[in-house]
Write a protein that holds these residues in place. Sequence first.
Motif, PDB file in Angstrom:
ATOM      1  N   ASN A   1       0.834  -1.213   0.000  1.00 52.04           N
ATOM      2  CA  ASN A   1       0.000   0.000   0.000  1.00 52.04           C
ATOM      3  C   ASN A   1       0.864   1.257   0.000  1.00 52.04           C
ATOM      4  O   ASN A   1       0.652   2.183   0.784  1.00 52.04           O
TER       5      ASN A   1
ATOM      6  N   THR B   1      -3.851  -3.532  -1.083  1.00 57.27           N
ATOM      7  CA  THR B   1      -4.956  -4.297  -0.511  1.00 57.27           C
ATOM      8  C   THR B   1      -6.250  -3.509  -0.529  1.00 57.27           C
ATOM      9  O   THR B   1      -6.256  -2.289  -0.629  1.00 57.27           O
ATOM     10  N   GLY B   2      -7.338  -4.265  -0.398  1.00 65.65           N
ATOM     11  CA  GLY B   2      -8.651  -3.665  -0.222  1.00 65.65           C
ATOM     12  C   GLY B   2      -9.206  -2.985  -1.446  1.00 65.65           C
ATOM     13  O   GLY B   2      -8.694  -3.106  -2.548  1.00 65.65           O
TER      14      GLY B   2
ATOM     15  N   GLU C   1      -9.893   0.443  -1.460  1.00 58.75           N
ATOM     16  CA  GLU C   1      -9.687   1.886  -1.397  1.00 58.75           C
ATOM     17  C   GLU C   1      -9.191   2.394  -2.746  1.00 58.75           C
ATOM     18  O   GLU C   1      -8.202   1.905  -3.291  1.00 58.75           O
TER      19      GLU C   1
ATOM     20  N   GLU D   1      -8.773  -7.332   1.670  1.00 56.61           N
ATOM     21  CA  GLU D   1      -8.422  -6.890   3.023  1.00 56.61           C
ATOM     22  C   GLU D   1      -7.768  -8.037   3.761  1.00 56.61           C
ATOM     23  O   GLU D   1      -8.175  -9.188   3.637  1.00 56.61           O
TER      24      GLU D   1
END
Length: 164
Positions: free
Chosen positions: A67, A95-96, A98, A127
């Motif tokens: 990230n 990740t995720g 966003e 996540e």
Amino acid sequence: ELKIPVEDVAVARLHAAIDYLHQQGQFNIVLMGSGVGALRSVCFLKAIPALNATSQTRLIRSLVIINARNRLPNDDRQLHSCLDTPDMPVLDIYTGLEERNQVEAKERRKYAQRKRYETFQQLRLPELARNTMLGENRLSRRIRGFLEKHARGVKIDNAVIKKP
């Protein structure tokens, strides 16, 4: 009250960690950073002198960023300007869901393609789960697999790094 800039503290800690590992006889070093720490580790990598061009004798064997932020707030440094070692194996994980992580990851991938990185692997993971399998989660398994393939250790007897 004297305050030391956070960037200077980060660089000093990285130097201290590398010196400590060398004192312990560990010379297979991988930099790993998350978020702003990923950008700091990439800029640190650019600032250290290369021992020579081969990956077997490089001071830092590989780079893992998670990230990563492409820019520091209130700073003119950008990850792209520091990430200029196309022969360095890089694992870029985001990740995720966003949007910022996805947009910045896409920028890094395009940059690596333009610079023709030999080994630039980018992964999008969901996540991070808290559950583990035999002490490892998906993130640690992916990182370990990448390092086994691209930054495998080399045993050198009586190794010493000479500082200029």
